[in-house]
Design an enzyme around this catalytic site. Structure first.
Site, PDB file in Angstrom:
ATOM      1  CG  ASP A 336      -2.011  -1.000   1.169  1.00 10.11           C
ATOM      2  OD1 ASP A 336      -2.477  -1.265   0.056  1.00 10.11           O
ATOM      3  OD2 ASP A 336      -2.406  -1.522   2.224  1.00 10.11           O
ATOM      4  CB  THR A 338      -2.272   5.908   2.535  1.00  7.00           C
ATOM      5  OG1 THR A 338      -2.554   6.559   1.300  1.00  7.00           O
ATOM      6  CG2 THR A 338      -2.592   6.847   3.681  1.00  7.00           C
ATOM      7  CB  THR A 606      -2.036   3.503  -4.000  1.00  7.26           C
ATOM      8  OG1 THR A 606      -2.689   4.558  -3.294  1.00  7.26           O
ATOM      9  CG2 THR A 606      -1.638   3.997  -5.378  1.00  7.26           C
ATOM     10  N   GLY A 607      -5.146   3.310  -3.909  1.00 12.39           N
ATOM     11  CA  GLY A 607      -6.416   3.825  -4.399  1.00 12.39           C
ATOM     12  C   GLY A 607      -6.322   5.217  -4.966  1.00 12.39           C
ATOM     13  CG  ASP A 608      -3.704   8.076  -3.441  1.00 14.56           C
ATOM     14  OD1 ASP A 608      -4.819   8.235  -2.925  1.00 14.56           O
ATOM     15  OD2 ASP A 608      -2.644   8.161  -2.797  1.00 14.56           O
ATOM     16  NE  ARG A 661      -8.689   7.471  -8.858  1.00 10.52           N
ATOM     17  CZ  ARG A 661      -8.647   8.434  -7.955  1.00 10.52           C
ATOM     18  NH1 ARG A 661      -8.326   8.153  -6.690  1.00 10.52           N
ATOM     19  NH2 ARG A 661      -8.909   9.670  -8.284  1.00 10.52           N
ATOM     20  CE  LYS A 667      -4.350  -3.569  -1.826  1.00 12.30           C
ATOM     21  NZ  LYS A 667      -4.288  -3.344  -0.367  1.00 12.30           N
TER      22      LYS A 667
END
Length: 1011
Positions: A336, A338, A606-608, A661, A667
């Site tokens: 990850d 963050t 990551t979700g960014d 995103r 994953k």
């Protein structure tokens, strides 16, 4: 199977109490919680919040494991045979060795098990409680009645609680009630004291799982007083005695050793034409004892316990021992961003609104002190030099509405602490992203407590979900006059692409304009938003989008439970973008570069936004700093990666290093892709939805601070500091431990091979009665194996990591302890030591004593046996010192062990250094104490024979150095020549050539090589 009737009725029916009555009963405050001092007192009063009799360390099971193994069984057989042949001295010594080994092994393993049990408890479900007016995370067993407990999606409820704040809370209570569907909770007081558990909707029960939403509650029962305690069961029931791959390999080795011992016994009897006598039986016992590494069990236990403790020291809690062994084979880390690669101290530093342009926000941390400056739009790619300060509490209606959304669509809490040590400091409770928005709202004069005091009332909440990546809340605004209720508003925040899809208009100043107004206007608008978002993301900012709309509820609709989310999240009005910066940890970049040196590749999932993810990835060296983000095969979005068929993924020259995103399913797909390339992967995760990928990975690593309890239960290792650098330290420790196990096994088995060489060749020498003459007695062999060989082996198990530990390629996952090189070394060193020891035995016996042999020299001393006794003492002394010297050789497979610098490093391993020194000094009492030498060890004092011993030592050292020199010249180097710069250059080359690679798979560690 019949059902067991159990009384599950609590002593006090708290579900019939109001919240105020429960708080008064336990003298607690739902806002401030308990003080640390009061919690400590209650822990003494109520005891730890844990179930009794749910496992733990059983001393008798540990003791049984010391006796019930193949190696000890062989020794017991040898003991019985010794007593049967009336060799009481030898039988007593073997029995003493068995008992001593069991005591030492029991002591070490029992302490190790207790340590590991304590460490497992550290990684068991934690509790989030409010103490001293601040949210803290404590071990679940320290929760006490009266604590204010907080639980969210994915948490395991830590104790029975009376709920007082609920937002869409649903819990899985199948463990208690058998009901398969989640139960939706509320705050209504229940009148019936004997209401069924499944209908006590204002209570949350220990060991149930939060499926959805969040809540706060007052702890009413802990430990055996909880409902789960009353039916005497536990959610977690892990077999702590399950054998690890290493233990299974050692079991196989034990059976091989046992088989070899039987074969050698047959050989001994075969040489004597299968004629039984006490002499032959004792010799057979000696040979079988010689091949058994008696100290192996104790050494393995010590090494594993030390490895677990070392991992705890670097803030990695091992939940499954098999993961400690697997870490050395890791080839890829999927991490990850963050909180793992970054500090998770998010600060809102930029905003953008249509028409008004960019805003800059100053200030850091949780302290709501800073200024907001309006900068306007960029001109020629640059912001204007002049800035306009936005006064606290002022600004346009658009500005105030946007900050209002940031404040209210937010569950974080910001407050000053009352703790004596941090009195007056600002503390925050909640998600780091929401904390950043809450701090921003405070800076703008729109703090959530102030807005609530003005009359804003939360009606319903639709929490953030990884599938929709947004959060919505329904508020009723303050009434403008006493005759009419306030208007209802829906506030939304989330990922830009998910929020934009819900918007039909946007706010430009004080005017709302339709996105769908003219043909193509949505495309133009979304392109504009994308450009602004990219400008923020390229600076490493995580971008959130805010939106709102006025909501007109239909008559008769339950606004709390009767709303459909899809309907609520529609027809929204776009407000603006907020850029949040989460600076990378200072140790992340060096750790990633260290991975490259170790042949490990790092992937960031990551979700960014892709630009934000790429900016951070460049800062921490996951990808080169000078590469573009667009059309970069190393950077993909989850949508791009998920859309690829497995065959298309397998045709990629290299899997993406950054996936933005990212969703939980992405994953899992990444892990599956790595496995198809025969790579060994570790995956990090913190949410309940990360559980599938944590289980699918070879080593699942959960976050100890931010991770949910479900994620921790699915993981193999828990990081107590959520730090990427800790993963690298854990891998280094895993490599160190595996290498050390190879070292001490090689040392122990080399000694056994040497003893067998001496004894088997010794079969050729027989006394006048036709019996074989022992080159070494059984007691000498036991002393060599237990006292001489085992302590240095333990020292080798505690060796610090070598300089090349993280500059060697990951070992193959299929590679066991006995690699070709280790097996070859074991036999070559063993043969060398055995030949030198036997050569000294022969020289003394035939060179200095003319081969004079008496009868019965294996049992007792006589004048005629003096030559044999001196030769035996010489052989024993030589073997002892060779084994001790060989410990220095075993510190490294190929590097020389006898340079001054290498010998100086022995001071860092006191166990090894002391075992060598003490082992050498023990030769003198064993050889020279009168009576003890003749009667027990069957040898005599030596004098001139020391010259032969010293010569043998020098020959062995020279031989070992020459052998290592040949290996360095002939065999492939162990260490990698790659470093961070080489890896960056390789990635640049790949990107340059990617368009020409088509379907060729030429990655040095991908499908072509492994298949």
């Amino acid at each position: 199977m019949g059902k067991k009737t159990v009384n599950v009725e609590p002593e006090t029916p708290f579900h019939t109490f109001t919240v105020e009555q429960v708080a008064e009963h336990y003298q607690t405050s739902i806002l401030e919680g308990l003080s640390s001092e009061e919690a400590a007192k209650r822990l003494q009063t109520y005891g730890h919040n844990e179930l009794e009799g749910d496992g733990g360390v059983k001393w008798y099971k540990v003791l049984w494991r010391q006796v019930a193994n193949v190696l000890v069984c062989v020794l017991l057989i040898a003991t019985a045979l010794a007593f049967a042949t009336k060799d009481v001295a030898e039988g007593s010594v073997i029995l003493f060795v068995i008992v001593t080994n069991a005591i030492i092994g029991f002591y070490q393993e029992f302490n190790a098990e207790q340590t590991m049990e304590a460490l497992r408890n550290m990684s068991s479900p934690t509790a989030h409680v409010i103490r001293d007016e601040a949210r803290v995370t404590i071990p679940n067993n320290q929760a006490v009645p009266g604590d204010i407990m907080i639980f969210e999606d994915g948490d395991v409820v830590g104790a029975d609680c009376r709920l007082f704040e609920v937002f869409n809370l649903e819990t899985d209570e199948a463990l208690l009630t058998g009901e398969s569907l989640p139960v939706q909770k509320n705050l209504n007081v229940i009148q019936q004291a004997d209401e069924a558990l499944g209908d006590r909707l204002n209570m949350a029960f220990s060991s149930t799982t939060v499926v959805k939403g969040r809540a706060k509650g007052i702890v009413t029962s802990t430990g055996m007083k909880t409902q789960i305690g009353q039916i005497a069961t536990s959610l977690m029931n892990v077999d702590a005695n399950e054998k690890t791959p290493l233990q299974k390999r050692l079991d196989k080795m034990a059976y091989c050793v046992f088989l070899a011992a039987i074969i050698l016994v047959v050989v001994v009897f075969g040489v004597h034409k299968f004629q039984y006598s006490n002499e032959v039986a004792i010799y057979a016992i000696s040979v079988s004892i010689a091949i058994i590494p008696e100290g192996l069990v104790a050494v393995v236990t010590l090494t594993m316990a030390f490895g677990v403790r070392r991992m705890a020291d670097v803030k990695a809690i091992v939940r499954r021992l098999s993961s400690l062994e697997s870490l050395g084979a890791v080839t890829n880390i999927c991490s990850d961003k963050t909180g793992t690669l970054t500090q998770s101290k998010m600060v809102a530093v930029r905003m953008w609104f249509p028409q008004e342009g960019f805003f800059r926000v100053t200030g850091t941390g949780f302290t709501p002190e800073g200024e907001i400056y309006r900068q306007g739009e960029m001109v020629a790619g640059e912001l204007p030099a002049q800035e306009e300060l936005v006064a606290n509490g002022s600004g346009s209606d658009h500005f105030l509405r946007t900050l209002q959304v940031a404040s209210l669509c937010n569950m974080a809490e910001l407050r000053r602490t009352l703790h004596p040590e941090t009195h007056g400091d600002w503390a925050a409770i909640g998600d780091p992203t929401e904390i950043a928005l809450q701090v921003l709202a405070h800076k703008a004069g729109l703090a959530k407590p102030d807005l609530l005091s003005q009359g804003f009332q939360l009606i319903a909440e639709f929490p953030f979900d990884s599938s929709v990546k947004r959060m919505s809340v329904l508020y009723q605004s303050p009434s403008t006059n006493s005759s009419a209720p306030g208007a209802h508003y829906i506030f939304m925040k989330g990922a830009t692409e998910r929020v934009l899809g819900c918007c039909v208009s946007y706010r430009a100043g004080d005017v709302e304009r339709s996105i769908e107004g003219e043909k193509g206007s949505r495309i133009i608008f979304e392109k504009t938003i994308e450009e602004k978002m990219t400008l923020l993301a390229e600076r490493g900012l995580r971008v959130l989008t805010l939106a709102y709309r006025k909501f007109d509820p239909q008559p008769g609709v339950d606004l709390v439970h009767g709303l459909d989310r899809e309907e609520v999240d529609s027809n929204m009005v776009f407000l603006g973008l907020v850029g949040i910066y989460d600076p990378p940890r200072a140790e992340s970049r060096p750790a990633v570069l260290q991975c490259y040196e170790a042949g490990i590749r790092v992937h960031m999932l990551t979700g960014d936004h892709p630009s934000t993810a790429a900016a951070i990835a460049k800062e921490v060296a996951i990808i080169p700093e000078d590469v573009p983000v667009l059309n970069n095969p190393l950077i993909m979005t989850a949508a791009q990666f998920d859309a690829m068929a497995d065959d298309d993924v397998d045709r990629l020259v290299e899997l993406p290093r950054v996936v933005a995103r990212c969703s939980p399913n992405t994953k899992v797909k990444m892990i599956a892709a790595l496995h198809r390339r025969n790579l060994f992967a570790t995956m990090t995760g913190d949410g309940v939805n990360d559980s599938p990928s944590l289980k699918a990975a070879n080593v699942g690593i959960a976050m100890g601070q931010s991770g949910s309890d479900v994620a921790k239960q699915a993981s193999d290792i828990v990081l107590t500091d959520d730090n990427f650098a800790t993963i690298v330290k854990a891998i280094a420790e895993g490599r160190r431990m595996f290498a050390n196990i190879q070292k001490f096994i090689q040392h122990l088995m080399s000694a056994n091979v040497a003893e067998i060489v001496v004894l088997i060749i010794g079969l050729a020498f027989k006394d006048p009665a036709g019996h074989a003459v022992f080159p070494m007695s059984a007691v000498e062999i036991l002393f060599l194996n237990m006292i001489t060989s085992s302590p240095p082996a333990m020292g080798l198990g505690l060796e610090p990591p070598s300089e090349s530990n993280m500059r060697e390629p990951p070992r193959s996952a299929k590679q066991g302890l006995f690699s070709f090189e280790v097996v070859m070394d074991t036999f070559i060193y063993g043969l060398a030591m055995g030949m030198l020891s036997f050569a000294n035995y022969s020289i003394v016996l035939f060179g200095f004593n003319h081969g004079k042999m008496g009868i019965g020299c294996n049992n007792e001393w006589s004048e005629d046996c003096e030559g044999i006794f001196r030769a035996r003492a010489t052989s024993y002394t030589c073997m002892t010192l060779l084994i001790l010297v060989h410990a220095v050789n075993c510190r490294a497979l190929r590097e020389t062990g006898w340079t001054i610098n290498n010998l100086k490093t022995l001071e860092h391993n006191k166990m090894l250094w002391l075992s060598i020194v003490i082992g050498a000094f023990l030769v003198f009492p064993v050889v020279y104490i009168p009576g003890f030498n003749h009667s027990v060890f069957k040898h005599s004092p030596i004098s001139y024979e020391w010259g032969l011993v010293i010569a043998a030592l020098l020959i062995f050292i020279l031989f070992a150095e020459f052998y290592k020199f040949v290996k360095r010249r002939v065999m492939k180097p162990l260490h990698l020549e790659a470093n961070g710069q080489l890896e960056m250059d390789r990635m640049r080359t790949y990107m340059t050539d990617a368009s020409n690679q088509d379907s060729v798979i030429d990655d040095d560690r991908t499908v072509k090589e492994h298949k």
